[in-house]
Write an enzyme that holds these catalytic residues in place. Structure first.
Site, PDB file in Angstrom:
ATOM      1  N   ASP A  50     -11.348   3.270  -6.219  1.00  0.00           N
ATOM      2  CA  ASP A  50     -10.695   3.815  -7.416  1.00  0.00           C
ATOM      3  C   ASP A  50     -11.411   3.414  -8.701  1.00  0.00           C
ATOM      4  OD1 ASP A  50      -9.982   1.157  -7.115  1.00  0.00           O
ATOM      5  OD2 ASP A  50      -7.832   1.515  -6.970  1.00  0.00           O
ATOM      6  N   GLU A  92       0.455   4.185  -5.489  1.00  0.00           N
ATOM      7  CA  GLU A  92       1.655   3.392  -5.742  1.00  0.00           C
ATOM      8  C   GLU A  92       2.788   3.905  -4.847  1.00  0.00           C
ATOM      9  OE1 GLU A  92       1.593   0.777  -7.506  1.00  0.00           O
ATOM     10  OE2 GLU A  92       0.021   0.993  -9.008  1.00  0.00           O
TER      11      GLU A  92
END
Ligand code: PGA
Length: 254
Positions: free
Chosen positions: A67, A143
């Site tokens: 990421d 998440e």
């Protein structure tokens, strides 16, 4: 699923180093997925040592990072590109042409995400993906609530992450609100995933990820679906387990 419980952070880093080193020695042109954060720093220090003192050769290795923050140039101190170069890549003989980190400054982010997926595919897929886990059960920037089939895409950071990050930035305008992250589905296509966790702070998340039902609310629980998941946790991160994990079997503790 192979779960190894070791004494502490140092032992976790030693064991992870053996796994990564063996992968590269067995297949010098391995495709390795790298993670950022505090957890793999001990591993990266040891890989540098293995390169400097034991001839570990990164020249044919291809890398893909999980990421990157949107809006941060690679030279920004808080970018994951900066993290990877300063903590590992600058100190080993990796070929910069084989390093892939999502570009936080890409003009067309959706196009860039698709390109990133294609690059992974063209490289033959990721052989070994190193993973940390968030205290909330996230993997990379997936998440809680992230689709378990998700691919590389842009994600909004949680309010908590934005607040936590603010202290690292002099200019509030630069605090990232978005990130590009490999999806849970992308990560799960790696041939082997190596999940590392250390410390009490991770104990609850590790219990949920390994011993409770698979759920998008704990993206790391997706490791239960992986055909070759290798988990290395230290005693503190393992402290909430109800089961004793050994030799790929989970047995009740007494
Ligand atoms: P940490 O982060 O290694 O800094 O604990 C892991 C994560 O949030 O994925």
């Amino acid at each position: 699923m192979l779960v190894e419980v070791v004494d502490d952070y140092e032992a976790m880093s030693d064991r992870a180093t053996e796994v990564v080193t063996e992968q590269i020695r067995k297949k010098p042109d391995s495709v390795i997925g790298f993670a950022t954060g505090g957890t793999p720093k001990g591993l990266y220090n040891r890989l540098i040592d293995a390169h400097e003192n034991r001839g570990l050769d990164f020249s044919k290795v291809t890398t893909f990072n999980l990421d990157e923050y949107v809006g941060l140039p690679p030279e920004h101190e808080q970018s994951y590109a900066h993290y990877m170069w300063s903590n590992l890549f600058d100190h080993v003989n990796v070929n910069p042409g084989r390093v892939h980190i999502p570009q936080g400054m890409a003009n067309d982010i959706d196009e860039h995400c698709q390109w990133y997926e294609r690059r992974i595919e063209e490289a033959g897929g990721i052989d070994l993906q190193i993973l940390g886990i968030g205290a909330n059960g996230h993997i990379a920037f997936n998440e809680p609530g992230s689709s378990l089939g998700s691919r590389t895409r842009i994600k909004t950071l949680t309010t908590k992450t934005v607040e936590d990050n603010a202290r690292f930035f002099d200019d509030p305008e630069m605090v990232p609100e978005y990130a590009i992250t490999m999806g849970v589905g992308t990560i799960m296509e790696a041939k082997t995933v190596l999940l590392l966790a250390s410390g009490e702070r991770k104990a609850q998340a590790m219990k949920k990820a390994l011993e409770e039902p698979l759920t998008a609310m704990v993206p790391a629980s997706m490791v239960q679906m992986h055909r070759s998941a290798h988990v290395i946790v230290d005693d503190e991160a393992a402290s909430q387990f109800d089961y004793r994990h050994h030799h790929g079997i989970a047995e009740p503790k007494d």
